[in-house]
Design a protein around this motif. Structure first.
Motif, short mmCIF file in Angstrom:
data_model
loop_
_atom_site.label_atom_id
_atom_site.label_comp_id
_atom_site.label_asym_id
_atom_site.label_seq_id
_atom_site.Cartn_x
_atom_site.Cartn_y
_atom_site.Cartn_z
N PHE A 150 0.84 -1.20 0.00
CA PHE A 150 0.00 0.00 0.00
C PHE A 150 0.88 1.25 0.00
N ILE A 151 1.94 1.23 0.78
CA ILE A 151 2.88 2.36 0.78
C ILE A 151 3.42 2.60 -0.62
N GLU A 152 3.71 1.52 -1.35
CA GLU A 152 4.22 1.65 -2.71
C GLU A 152 3.19 2.29 -3.63
N TYR A 153 1.92 1.95 -3.46
CA TYR A 153 0.88 2.58 -4.28
C TYR A 153 0.88 4.09 -4.08
N LEU A 154 1.01 4.51 -2.83
CA LEU A 154 1.04 5.95 -2.55
C LEU A 154 2.27 6.60 -3.18
N LEU A 155 3.41 5.92 -3.09
CA LEU A 155 4.64 6.49 -3.65
C LEU A 155 4.52 6.69 -5.15
N GLN A 156 3.76 5.82 -5.83
CA GLN A 156 3.65 5.90 -7.29
C GLN A 156 2.36 6.61 -7.75
N SER A 157 1.56 7.08 -6.81
CA SER A 157 0.33 7.79 -7.17
C SER A 157 0.61 9.25 -7.47
N PRO A 158 -0.07 9.82 -8.45
CA PRO A 158 0.08 11.26 -8.70
C PRO A 158 -0.60 12.13 -7.64
N ASN A 159 -1.40 11.51 -6.77
CA ASN A 159 -2.11 12.26 -5.72
C ASN A 159 -1.16 12.49 -4.55
N ARG A 160 -0.33 13.52 -4.66
CA ARG A 160 0.70 13.77 -3.66
C ARG A 160 0.10 14.20 -2.32
N GLU A 161 -1.04 14.87 -2.35
CA GLU A 161 -1.65 15.29 -1.09
C GLU A 161 -2.10 14.09 -0.26
N LEU A 162 -2.67 13.08 -0.93
CA LEU A 162 -3.08 11.87 -0.22
C LEU A 162 -1.85 11.17 0.35
N CYS A 163 -0.79 11.13 -0.41
CA CYS A 163 0.45 10.51 0.06
C CYS A 163 0.96 11.21 1.32
N LYS A 164 1.01 12.51 1.29
CA LYS A 164 1.49 13.28 2.46
C LYS A 164 0.59 13.07 3.67
N ARG A 165 -0.70 12.92 3.40
CA ARG A 165 -1.68 12.80 4.50
C ARG A 165 -1.57 11.44 5.19
N LEU A 166 -1.38 10.37 4.41
CA LEU A 166 -1.43 9.02 4.96
C LEU A 166 -0.07 8.45 5.35
N MET A 167 0.99 8.87 4.66
CA MET A 167 2.29 8.21 4.81
C MET A 167 2.82 8.19 6.25
N PRO A 168 2.77 9.29 7.00
CA PRO A 168 3.35 9.23 8.35
C PRO A 168 2.73 8.15 9.23
N ASP A 169 1.41 8.02 9.23
CA ASP A 169 0.76 7.02 10.07
C ASP A 169 0.99 5.60 9.55
N LEU A 170 1.14 5.44 8.23
CA LEU A 170 1.44 4.12 7.67
C LEU A 170 2.84 3.67 8.09
N LEU A 171 3.81 4.56 8.02
CA LEU A 171 5.18 4.21 8.38
C LEU A 171 5.31 3.92 9.87
N LYS A 172 4.50 4.58 10.68
CA LYS A 172 4.54 4.33 12.13
C LYS A 172 3.69 3.14 12.54
N GLY A 173 2.93 2.56 11.60
CA GLY A 173 2.08 1.43 11.93
C GLY A 173 0.83 1.82 12.68
N GLU A 174 0.53 3.12 12.72
CA GLU A 174 -0.69 3.57 13.40
C GLU A 174 -1.91 3.44 12.50
N LEU A 175 -1.69 3.32 11.21
CA LEU A 175 -2.74 3.06 10.23
C LEU A 175 -2.33 1.84 9.43
N ALA A 176 -3.23 0.88 9.27
CA ALA A 176 -2.95 -0.32 8.48
C ALA A 176 -3.27 -0.06 7.02
N GLY A 177 -2.39 -0.49 6.14
CA GLY A 177 -2.62 -0.38 4.70
C GLY A 177 -2.90 -1.75 4.12
N ALA A 178 -3.98 -1.87 3.37
CA ALA A 178 -4.38 -3.16 2.77
C ALA A 178 -4.35 -3.02 1.26
#
Length: 354
Positions: A79-107
């Protein structure tokens, strides 16, 4: 690659994770604490740098001790990879910190989409245009890392209006999104694997990952499949290490078989990494399919070799607990979507049309 504390935790909890006796929340939390999710992510996004082939090795390191934990890591990292390759940079910035900390699960949720890309099945979720986005209807039958404390899932959506299918991320608190009870699997129980039903789920346009699934999916497929390959790599390496331990330096045909299989495994891993680095898998997916098949076969052969090297001990509960888990894990590797049957069918179809 694993720090000592995380390795010890996996060793102590591998059976509990497999059998569902470990709180699934702890699995992702431990993976995140190990910092392995940050590998292959730009430091500007909170990562530690490197490339996706290093993330594959991180999953392999976990899989050598617990395939169920590696399965969770695969879902999160994909899921992190999908965000990295998505053109939606705002969504990436919004979700990435919690995904990397494991506070949000990515499926990932894109197993159905990858089969759709190869013409194996239709998309299972449909979207109808609404005022500021879409209303989603459908079902995903098998998704991993749907943590009850909050997740976000990627899905490819069939456009009801006849436009191009698109890819979105859907948060777990979206109205009308229903998570089933955990699927009763033979193992891998603490992986938060369940089904999702979409009952007119409203989704705003700012959750769009890409407006054209047929463009986006081929871009992310190499990472999607390669990260999966990490599970087979880790399992095969662990089984071969167990063979060596059982033989204790005794020369035999089993030692020769171990060396041949190890060479085949690592040569295939080398090809996988080279293909990721030079980008050829985007235009030559068949080459990646063949490597995925070979790595799955290596895992199965390695576990079979472990059985032969350990003999009857493998069937004694007191000695064979780890082996029994690896046997179950080796049975799972070929059926992870896309399964080996589906990959071989696609290769056969491509050969027939060439």
């Amino acid at each position: 690659m694993l720090d000592h504390a995380f390795g010890q935790w996996l060793d102590a909890n591998a059976e509990a994770i497999d059998q569902g006796q470990c709180d699934p929340h702890l699995v992702l939390a431990q993976i995140a604490e190990s910092q392995l999710l940050r590998i292959g992510v730009d430091p500007a996004m909170g990562g530690t740098g490197g490339d996706v082939s290093e993330a594959v090795e991180a999953i392999a390191a976990i899989a050598s001790r617990s395939l169920a934990a590696a399965f969770v890591c695969w879902g999160q990292r994909a899921f992190i990879e999908y965000l990295l390759q998505s053109p939606n940079r705002e969504l990436c910035k919004r979700l990435m910190p919690d995904l990397l900390k494991g506070e949000l699960a990515g499926a990932t949720g894109l197993s159905n989409a990858m089969k759709f890309l190869s013409g194996i099945e239709a998309l299972q979720v449909r979207g109808r245009l609404a005022a500021d986005g879409w209303n989603l209807e459908g079902r995903l039958h098998w998704v991993t890392n749907l943590r009850k404390r909050g997740f976000v899932v990627a899905a490819a959506i069939e456009d009801d209006a006849g436009g191009a299918p698109f890819v979105v991320a859907i948060p777990s608190n979206a109205p009308g999104l229903e998570r089933s009870d955990d699927l009763q699997l033979m193992g891998l129980q603490s992986s938060n694997t369940a089904a999702l039903a979409f009952h007119q789920v409203p989704l705003a346009r700012d959750w769009l990952l890409h407006d054209n699934a047929r463009e986006f999916l081929p871009k992310v497929r190499p990472a999607f499949l390669a990260l999966q390959c990490g599970m087979a790599m880790g399992l095969a390496r662990r089984a071969l290490d167990e063979v060596q331990e059982h033989l204790q330096g005794r020369g035999s045909f089993l030692e020769e078989a171990r060396q041949v299989l190890k060479e085949r495994l690592e040569n295939t891993v080398g090809e996988l990494k080279q293909g990721l680095l030079d980008g050829r898998f985007q235009g030559q997916p068949a080459a990646l399919f063949k490597l995925r098949i070979t790595l799955a076969e290596c895992a199965a052969d390695a576990v079979q070799l472990e059985l032969q090297a350990s003999g009857g001990k493998a069937y004694l509960t007191a000695y064979g607990e780890g082996f029994a888990r690896r046997w179950r894990e080796s049975a799972f590797v070929p059926i992870v979507t896309p399964s080996l049957v589906q990959l071989r069918a696609e290769l056969q179809r491509q050969a027939a049309s060439a």
